[in-house]
Design an enzyme around this catalytic site. Structure first.
Site, PDB file in Angstrom:
ATOM      1  N   LEU A 423       6.234   8.127   2.889  1.00  0.00           N
ATOM      2  CA  LEU A 423       7.394   7.408   3.425  1.00  0.00           C
ATOM      3  C   LEU A 423       7.148   5.911   3.485  1.00  0.00           C
ATOM      4  CD1 LEU A 423       8.280   9.802   6.391  1.00  0.00           C
ATOM      5  CD2 LEU A 423       9.433   9.650   4.178  1.00  0.00           C
ATOM      6  N   GLY A 424       5.900   5.521   3.662  1.00  0.00           N
ATOM      7  CA  GLY A 424       5.571   4.102   3.744  1.00  0.00           C
ATOM      8  C   GLY A 424       4.072   3.917   3.863  1.00  0.00           C
ATOM      9  N   GLY A 426       0.934   0.928   5.005  1.00  0.00           N
ATOM     10  CA  GLY A 426       0.609  -0.322   5.671  1.00  0.00           C
ATOM     11  C   GLY A 426      -0.873  -0.572   5.641  1.00  0.00           C
ATOM     12  N   GLY A 429      -2.723   2.449   7.567  1.00  0.00           N
ATOM     13  CA  GLY A 429      -2.621   3.824   7.121  1.00  0.00           C
ATOM     14  C   GLY A 429      -1.360   4.089   6.325  1.00  0.00           C
ATOM     15  N   THR A 430      -1.118   5.381   6.057  1.00  0.00           N
ATOM     16  CA  THR A 430       0.012   5.832   5.246  1.00  0.00           C
ATOM     17  C   THR A 430       0.797   6.865   6.035  1.00  0.00           C
ATOM     18  OG1 THR A 430      -1.310   5.509   3.255  1.00  0.00           O
ATOM     19  CG2 THR A 430       0.686   6.815   3.040  1.00  0.00           C
ATOM     20  N   LYS A 445       1.291  10.157  10.339  1.00  0.00           N
ATOM     21  CA  LYS A 445       0.647   8.858  10.102  1.00  0.00           C
ATOM     22  C   LYS A 445      -0.856   9.085   9.969  1.00  0.00           C
ATOM     23  CE  LYS A 445       0.362   4.132  11.923  1.00  0.00           C
ATOM     24  NZ  LYS A 445       0.778   3.225  13.014  1.00  0.00           N
ATOM     25  N   ASP A 543       3.639  -6.460  18.282  1.00  0.00           N
ATOM     26  CA  ASP A 543       3.921  -6.517  16.840  1.00  0.00           C
ATOM     27  C   ASP A 543       5.374  -6.146  16.578  1.00  0.00           C
ATOM     28  OD1 ASP A 543       3.368  -7.021  14.211  1.00  0.00           O
ATOM     29  OD2 ASP A 543       2.419  -5.090  13.814  1.00  0.00           O
TER      30      ASP A 543
END
Length: 738
Positions: A423-424, A426, A429-430, A445, A543
């Site tokens: 899904l995404g 960073g 992590g993934t 995650k 953040d």
């Protein structure tokens, strides 16, 4: 032929053949009585003790042009006719790396003093082979040598190109002279150039050394360095009548192999020979191919013939040898196996190996069976210990009462973390899409594998924060997996992507209405207000950005990614730490002091609000002012609000509504944290803005062709000017860019 095991034999045989192809085999040197094979048939093959191989020869018709040998009184001389007095010592033959050379003698230049001080010398000597075009002095094997304790020697030539070179040797005591080597004390050397055909030698002394009892003479000569044995006797004994061995390179002159091969006079006439170019000037040489020996300059039986490697004296095989044209092979009888070579594995009896193999095989079987059983038990125990280690390392003993997923459950849910489920991604992590057996969709995650304990601590911190939060606009943590090398978090699945995707990505720009933007910002502000003031222990997100705000099917906002968040004790206003955050969203005061408070989240939210109003990214790469917050404040302060707002926002909003939203964003972006509103105040104002009714434009006088919003944005933005003058600096003193 049969051999066992066959595949081993074939492998070894291939290796043997490859080794033979990679390493040239040198034919054994011919015996003395085979000298006739090297001469042209019917011609003399010797002059005294010197063998004369073709293309050399003594009698007419027995040599190639330019290779005649003058044999007088059993002594061989180069050339034929008067004046050819260069004595030949040896013509090297039969060994490939020595072919193309011969050894001659030449006089030594000397300068001597007797005990009475009388000087006798032959201090200059020359040697000229320029009339013999097939010969050159070997540059590789020869060196110019000067010997003596007061010797200056040099060699020079003015044939074709003039050159001078030499060396100086000096010593005062015999004990300092090294024995057996020419190292510079009492003896020195100098190299000679390529293609040398004529030279003169000269030697002299600086002093009258008649009183020297161990070095009365100085010598200079050109010689084959490998044939010299330098000792102390070189000083004391009289060498004035001796000669030095000099090696000459010879070649078939004036053509390369490629050029000569196209002529009728090509010298390499043997069928199993090949040509190679000379390494010392022009010309070429011939040599026998691998596996053959003989004279490559002759055809027929005296030329290159096959070497019988299987002869009784030289067979390289242990049992059976098979000679082939230019090669050979070894084999074993049917009841034996191996490569058959003496220098290899030889031949081994199959019966013997069968008995040994049977015993070894049974032993190995029991060892493997027992070892496998022990390994299975050990692996099962280690797996349990490893899972427990990861569980404790990832904070399992400190976890609140949330669901713990097993690693097998999450692997099955994500199809073993298939790339299509991502899904995404960073820096930490993934995120994968997963489906549980009950068909519930989840988001997994997974941290990147790293030895950095700080990254693992971020995941543990996120569990601690989210486990104490229950808010409809905060993504819900369903559980975690702590028994893998890196911890994994399981969230509710939010299907509509990130807010950044809807605001900035191609195909979605301008897709959100102003009403949706205000509602989303209100929901995010409400969630942050809850974190700051309503949670059991206040939480500072640290953040806040559009990529950390998810949207569900109804475009309802869900604040996510609490890896950098911190729980703040009730008796503290903030904490001090290393600066963490994202460029473009980072609180300038936090950046300068290292202290973050709830007002740091307010600044980051102000950037998010400006993104929603302008549709621009927080950090631009092409504008002169790259920081969005700075650009927005500049436009508002200069009365150019409409210029920076997104077109759809301008079309759908009233001037009063847009000014109010901009004024709220400006207060959130104040450089001083004390000038920023609390998050609950921001949430209340945004809740009011979402209920703002569209202005009816009742009495506003608009001239034809004029832009109403332009007038509002440029004529009297009193609210904005008052706010800016009271609580904000005119420009941000620094700019953070990616």
């Amino acid at each position: 032929m049969a051999s066992w095991p066959a595949h081993l034999f074939l492998l070894l045989l291939c290796l043997v053949l490859l080794a033979g192809a990679a390493t040239p085999q040198t034919a054994p040197p011919p015996s003395v009585d085979s000298a006739d094979r090297w001469a042209r048939p019917g011609c003399r093959s010797k002059c005294g003790n010197v063998s004369i191989p073709y293309p050399f020869g003594i009698d007419p018709g027995c040599f190639r042009k330019g290779f005649g040998i003058n044999c007088t009184n059993g002594t061989a001389y180069l050339g034929r006719g008067p004046g050819h007095n260069i004595e030949v010592v040896d013509i090297l033959q039969g060994t490939p790396y020595l072919q193309g050379t011969l050894v001659v003698n030449q006089y030594i230049a000397y300068d001597c003093y007797d005990q009475n001080g009388e000087r006798s010398n032959h201090y200059e000597h020359w040697m000229n082979i320029s009339r013999l075009p097939n010969y050159k002095f070997s540059r590789v094997r020869n060196k110019f040598v000067a010997v003596g304790c007061d010797a200056l020697g040099y060699i020079w030539s003015d044939w074709v190109n003039t050159f001078w070179t030499g060396c100086l040797s000096y010593c005062t005591n015999a004990s300092f002279v090294p024995n057996g080597t020419c190292s510079g004390i009492g003896c020195c050397t100098a190299p000679i150039p390529m293609d040398l055909r004529y030279f003169s030698l000269f030697v002299t002394s600086f002093h009258n050394h008649s009183n020297s009892r161990f070095a009365p003479c100085s010598y200079a000569f050109l010689a084959d360095e490998g044939k010299l044995d330098f000792t102390l006797s070189s000083f004391t004994e009289d060498r004035t009548r001796e000669k030095a061995p000099v090696t000459l390179d010879w070649a078939i002159m004036n053509q390369t192999c490629e050029e000569a091969n196209r002529t009728d006079d090509f010298a390499c006439v043997s069928p199993n020979s090949y040509c190679l170019n000379s390494t010392n000037g022009p010309g070429y040489l011939c040599n026998c191919s691998q596996g053959f020996q003989g004279n490559p300059y002759l055809d027929g039986s005296n030329g290159c013939s096959d070497i019988d490697e299987c002869s009784a004296d030289t067979s390289p095989c242990a049992k059976r040898c098979h000679n082939r044209e230019g090669s050979y092979s070894c084999s074993c009888p049917w009841y034996m196996y191996g490569d058959g070579r003496i220098d290899g594995s030889g031949c081994t009896s199959i019966l013997r190996i069968l008995y040994v193999s049977l015993g070894v095989g049974l032993s190995l079987f029991f060892l493997i069976a027992i070892g496998s059983w022990l390994y299975w038990i050990h692996k099962k125990r280690k797996l349990g210990e490893l899972k427990q280690h990861f569980f404790e390392k990832n904070g399992g003993s400190l976890r609140p009462d949330i669901r713990l997923f097993s690693s097998q459950e999450l692997e099955a849910a994500s199809d073993n973390y298939n790339q299509s489920r991502i899904l995404g991604e960073g820096g930490a992590g993934t995120v994968y899409r997963g489906v549980l057996p009950n068909q519930n969709v989840i988001a997994i995650k997974k941290a990147k594998i790293s030895n950095d304990e700080a990254e693992v601590q971020q995941f543990i911190n996120e569990v601690e924060v989210l486990s104490s939060i229950n808010h409809r606009n905060v993504v819900k943590l369903l559980g975690c997996c702590l028994e893998s090398q890196v911890p994994m978090l399981v969230y509710e699945f939010v299907p509509n992507g990130t807010l950044a995707h809807h605001v900035h990505d191609e195909g979605h720009i301008g897709s959100l209405s102003l009403e949706a933007r205000l509602r989303i910002s209100s929901e995010v502000a409400g969630a942050l207000s809850y974190l700051h003031s309503a949670a059991s222990t206040p939480v500072i997100h640290r953040d806040v950005k559009t990529t950390n705000i998810l949207l569900d099917h109804n475009l309802t906002a869900k604040v996510s990614d609490f890896g950098a968040s911190r729980l703040v004790p009730l008796d503290q206003n903030g904490l001090v730490s290393l600066v963490r955050g994202t460029f473009g969203y980072l609180d300038p005061e936090y950046f300068q002091t290292g202290e973050f408070t709830d007002k740091s989240d307010v600044y980051s939210f102000g950037v998010v609000l400006v993104e929603l109003l302008t549709g621009k990214k927080p950090v631009a790469k092409t504008q002169a002012v790259k920081n969005l917050a700075t650009l927005f404040m500049d436009c508002v302060n200069s009365g150019r609000l409409v210029e920076i707002l997104e077109e759809r926002v301008v079309d759908e909003g009233t001037p009063e509504l847009l000014e109010a939203a901009a004024e709220l964003a400006m207060r959130c972006l104040s450089l001083k944290s004390n000038d920023r509103p609390l998050m609950r105040e921001v949430a209340m104002e945004l809740e009011a803005l979402t209920r703002w009714k569209k202005h009816p434009w009742g009495n506003v006088d608009v001239e034809e062709g004029d832009s109403l919003l332009a007038k509002v944005g440029s004529s009297s933005p009193s609210v904005l000017h008052d706010s800016a003058n009271s609580s904000m600096e005119p420009m941000v003193p620094f700019e953070i860019v990616r």
